[in-house]
Write a protein that holds these residues in place. Sequence first.
Motif, mmCIF file in Angstrom:
data_model
loop_
_atom_site.group_PDB
_atom_site.id
_atom_site.type_symbol
_atom_site.label_atom_id
_atom_site.label_comp_id
_atom_site.label_asym_id
_atom_site.label_seq_id
_atom_site.Cartn_x
_atom_site.Cartn_y
_atom_site.Cartn_z
ATOM 1 N N THR A 27 -58.079 -28.968 16.503
ATOM 2 C CA THR A 27 -58.373 -30.377 16.204
ATOM 3 C C THR A 27 -59.090 -31.043 17.376
ATOM 4 O OG1 THR A 27 -56.154 -30.828 17.037
ATOM 5 C CG2 THR A 27 -56.444 -30.797 14.630
ATOM 6 N N ASN A 28 -59.010 -30.421 18.574
ATOM 7 C CA ASN A 28 -59.666 -31.026 19.741
ATOM 8 C C ASN A 28 -60.139 -29.948 20.710
ATOM 9 O OD1 ASN A 28 -56.435 -31.283 20.251
ATOM 10 N ND2 ASN A 28 -57.444 -30.806 22.172
ATOM 11 N N SER A 29 -61.137 -30.319 21.506
ATOM 12 C CA SER A 29 -61.600 -29.410 22.559
ATOM 13 C C SER A 29 -60.515 -29.317 23.630
ATOM 14 C CB SER A 29 -62.889 -29.947 23.181
ATOM 15 O OG SER A 29 -63.891 -30.050 22.187
ATOM 16 N N SER A 30 -60.559 -28.261 24.430
ATOM 17 C CA SER A 30 -59.585 -28.123 25.520
ATOM 18 C C SER A 30 -60.282 -27.575 26.762
ATOM 19 C CB SER A 30 -58.421 -27.228 25.091
ATOM 20 O OG SER A 30 -58.874 -25.962 24.651
ATOM 21 N N LEU A 31 -59.636 -27.809 27.894
ATOM 22 C CA LEU A 31 -60.205 -27.402 29.189
ATOM 23 C C LEU A 31 -59.134 -26.614 29.933
ATOM 24 C CD1 LEU A 31 -62.502 -27.781 31.330
ATOM 25 C CD2 LEU A 31 -61.314 -29.840 32.052
ATOM 26 N N SER A 32 -59.499 -25.445 30.430
ATOM 27 C CA SER A 32 -58.482 -24.612 31.090
ATOM 28 C C SER A 32 -59.003 -24.070 32.403
ATOM 29 C CB SER A 32 -58.121 -23.431 30.189
ATOM 30 O OG SER A 32 -59.248 -22.602 30.019
ATOM 31 N N VAL A 33 -58.080 -23.461 33.131
ATOM 32 C CA VAL A 33 -58.464 -22.739 34.333
ATOM 33 C C VAL A 33 -57.925 -21.316 34.200
ATOM 34 C CG1 VAL A 33 -56.516 -23.733 35.622
ATOM 35 C CG2 VAL A 33 -58.398 -22.760 36.860
ATOM 36 N N THR A 34 -58.785 -20.369 34.521
ATOM 37 C CA THR A 34 -58.407 -18.958 34.454
ATOM 38 C C THR A 34 -57.715 -18.603 35.771
ATOM 39 O OG1 THR A 34 -60.262 -18.520 33.003
ATOM 40 C CG2 THR A 34 -59.349 -16.629 34.173
ATOM 41 N N LEU A 35 -56.538 -17.975 35.664
ATOM 42 C CA LEU A 35 -55.724 -17.746 36.861
ATOM 43 C C LEU A 35 -55.796 -16.287 37.318
ATOM 44 C CD1 LEU A 35 -52.478 -19.766 35.989
ATOM 45 C CD2 LEU A 35 -54.439 -20.489 37.383
ATOM 46 N N GLU A 36 -55.977 -16.128 38.608
ATOM 47 C CA GLU A 36 -55.980 -14.785 39.195
ATOM 48 C C GLU A 36 -54.764 -14.667 40.097
ATOM 49 O OE1 GLU A 36 -59.885 -13.376 40.147
ATOM 50 O OE2 GLU A 36 -59.153 -12.608 42.071
ATOM 51 N N THR A 37 -53.890 -13.698 39.803
ATOM 52 C CA THR A 37 -52.667 -13.538 40.593
ATOM 53 C C THR A 37 -53.027 -13.043 41.985
ATOM 54 O OG1 THR A 37 -51.568 -12.877 38.559
ATOM 55 C CG2 THR A 37 -50.393 -12.432 40.605
ATOM 56 N N CYS A 38 -52.464 -13.686 43.029
ATOM 57 C CA CYS A 38 -52.792 -13.165 44.357
ATOM 58 C C CYS A 38 -51.584 -12.651 45.119
ATOM 59 C CB CYS A 38 -53.634 -14.136 45.166
ATOM 60 S SG CYS A 38 -53.140 -15.804 45.135
ATOM 61 N N THR A 39 -50.413 -12.624 44.517
ATOM 62 C CA THR A 39 -49.291 -11.956 45.173
ATOM 63 C C THR A 39 -49.286 -10.488 44.721
ATOM 64 O OG1 THR A 39 -48.024 -13.128 43.503
ATOM 65 C CG2 THR A 39 -47.561 -13.710 45.769
ATOM 66 N N SER A 40 -48.952 -9.602 45.625
ATOM 67 C CA SER A 40 -49.014 -8.182 45.254
ATOM 68 C C SER A 40 -47.624 -7.689 44.834
ATOM 69 C CB SER A 40 -49.543 -7.356 46.422
ATOM 70 O OG SER A 40 -48.726 -7.577 47.536
ATOM 71 N N SER A 41 -47.044 -8.358 43.842
ATOM 72 C CA SER A 41 -45.752 -7.904 43.318
ATOM 73 C C SER A 41 -45.992 -7.199 41.986
ATOM 74 C CB SER A 41 -44.827 -9.104 43.113
ATOM 75 O OG SER A 41 -45.328 -9.892 42.074
ATOM 76 N N THR A 311 -37.901 -16.224 45.215
ATOM 77 C CA THR A 311 -39.311 -15.922 45.521
ATOM 78 C C THR A 311 -39.909 -15.013 44.456
ATOM 79 O OG1 THR A 311 -38.500 -15.859 47.773
ATOM 80 C CG2 THR A 311 -40.803 -15.276 47.462
ATOM 81 N N SER A 312 -39.062 -14.108 43.922
ATOM 82 C CA SER A 312 -39.569 -13.159 42.919
ATOM 83 C C SER A 312 -39.928 -13.832 41.587
ATOM 84 C CB SER A 312 -38.526 -12.065 42.673
ATOM 85 O OG SER A 312 -37.315 -12.663 42.266
ATOM 86 N N ASN A 313 -39.514 -15.083 41.399
ATOM 87 C CA ASN A 313 -39.867 -15.818 40.162
ATOM 88 C C ASN A 313 -41.053 -16.756 40.366
ATOM 89 O OD1 ASN A 313 -36.396 -16.199 40.037
ATOM 90 N ND2 ASN A 313 -37.548 -14.834 38.688
ATOM 91 N N ILE A 314 -41.704 -16.638 41.522
ATOM 92 C CA ILE A 314 -42.866 -17.498 41.786
ATOM 93 C C ILE A 314 -44.103 -16.612 41.889
ATOM 94 C CG2 ILE A 314 -43.923 -19.153 43.371
ATOM 95 C CD1 ILE A 314 -41.192 -20.014 44.262
ATOM 96 N N VAL A 315 -45.102 -16.936 41.097
ATOM 97 C CA VAL A 315 -46.349 -16.166 41.144
ATOM 98 C C VAL A 315 -47.446 -17.074 41.681
ATOM 99 C CG1 VAL A 315 -47.947 -14.712 39.836
ATOM 100 C CG2 VAL A 315 -45.588 -14.939 39.070
ATOM 101 N N GLU A 316 -48.091 -16.602 42.748
ATOM 102 C CA GLU A 316 -49.129 -17.414 43.377
ATOM 103 C C GLU A 316 -50.494 -17.025 42.826
ATOM 104 O OE1 GLU A 316 -48.774 -17.427 47.698
ATOM 105 O OE2 GLU A 316 -50.919 -17.860 47.766
ATOM 106 N N CYS A 317 -51.248 -18.025 42.386
ATOM 107 C CA CYS A 317 -52.550 -17.747 41.759
ATOM 108 C C CYS A 317 -53.641 -18.615 42.367
ATOM 109 C CB CYS A 317 -52.495 -18.062 40.273
ATOM 110 S SG CYS A 317 -51.268 -17.125 39.351
ATOM 111 N N ARG A 318 -54.860 -18.166 42.160
ATOM 112 C CA ARG A 318 -56.061 -18.951 42.471
ATOM 113 C C ARG A 318 -56.913 -19.030 41.200
ATOM 114 N NH1 ARG A 318 -53.550 -19.106 46.498
ATOM 115 N NH2 ARG A 318 -54.208 -19.051 48.684
ATOM 116 N N VAL A 319 -57.937 -19.850 41.264
ATOM 117 C CA VAL A 319 -58.893 -19.896 40.152
ATOM 118 C C VAL A 319 -59.645 -18.561 40.158
ATOM 119 C CG1 VAL A 319 -60.824 -21.171 39.156
ATOM 120 C CG2 VAL A 319 -59.147 -22.376 40.586
ATOM 121 N N GLY A 320 -59.685 -17.913 39.017
ATOM 122 C CA GLY A 320 -60.220 -16.554 39.055
ATOM 123 C C GLY A 320 -61.226 -16.238 37.969
ATOM 124 N N ARG A 321 -61.501 -14.933 37.879
ATOM 125 C CA ARG A 321 -62.483 -14.503 36.874
ATOM 126 C C ARG A 321 -61.789 -14.148 35.566
ATOM 127 N NH1 ARG A 321 -64.336 -8.341 38.053
ATOM 128 N NH2 ARG A 321 -62.388 -7.621 38.961
#
Length: 324
Positions: A27-41, A311-321
């Motif tokens: 019903t409407n347009s949306s805007l998102s960000v693609t997330l790249e995980t940067c923690t090596s878990s 800490t194991s329940n937190i995933v650190e991300c950046r804007v990714g591909r």
Amino acid sequence: MYEAEAPVNIALVKYWGKRDVSLNLPTNSSLSVTLETCTSSDLQLVTRTIVEPHHEDSVILNGVESAPNERIKRCLKYLRSIADFPCVKVRTENMFPTAAGLASSASGYAALVTAISGMIPLDANQKSIAARLGSGSACRSLFDGFVLWESGIQTDGSDSISKSIIAPGHWPELCCLVLILSAAEKAVSSAAGMERTVHTSELFPSRLEKVPDHIAHLLRAIEQRDFSKFAELVMRDSNQFHAVCMDSYPPVFYLNEASRTVIHLVHGYNRENVRLAYTFDAGPNAFIFCLEAELQSAKELFLSQIPGLATSNIVECRVGRGAH
Ligand code: 2P0
């Protein structure tokens, strides 16, 4: 054998409501960000998929084999209308809890379509349409950085397409912490929740009027890398989406006690100046945005204040591909 990996995406302006249920037309347009995980878990917010020719179409999701569901059939049927290919065995693995408000269907269908694009030639719009037929938000996980999914106006969905509009490198300091507050499956699916909202919420039509402004203002904030403006717009859109869920009848609740604690903590932390933003999908898990300089103290805040969060329940991300 064709392999693909697709990331999750988080909507900054939410897709909520369909104008055509069978084609996943929004019903409407949306805007998102693609997330790249940067923690090596072990916890990576991606879906990995392998397709190979087989005597019938079959799917193995996280090790469990089944016949393709209606959404997969719809997606494959569209792809075969572009160029025929043999039946496939699809082996797919989510590297995170399935159906926990972490958009596993988004990364899942984006990975499926990308793997099949190794077998047949597909342009970006065809990939977007195929992924959308699987799951609406999946069309956004195909693309890099900040992604706009235009609702379109055509009844066949030919103009309901997503595309990258701001590249990941534009705002390298922007971080996202995903706080996994619950891995339980949601009680009301997104599809059922959306349908209920469209048919029963009195507030919903007024949200639809506002969404184009939300998108335009947010794009300007991203272009200017204006974090405090970005944060307010993102939090307001998340709150409005959950408000129309609650305004549906019977009401739909996706947040839990821990989600509400996160909301209060963020507004408390932002009292002097706005340094954190939250957004929530159709589930209780929190997506926290901040700039890199704030990352450590943000983690400490949530670890010390949210009971049971580790800490194991937190995933650190950046804007990714997107999917590749
Ligand atoms: C979004 N969500 O924009 C919104 C915000 C959840 C809340 O897209 O039925 O799994 O497959 O088209 O894409 C979740 O809905 O729904 C979703 P279908 P989908 O990310």
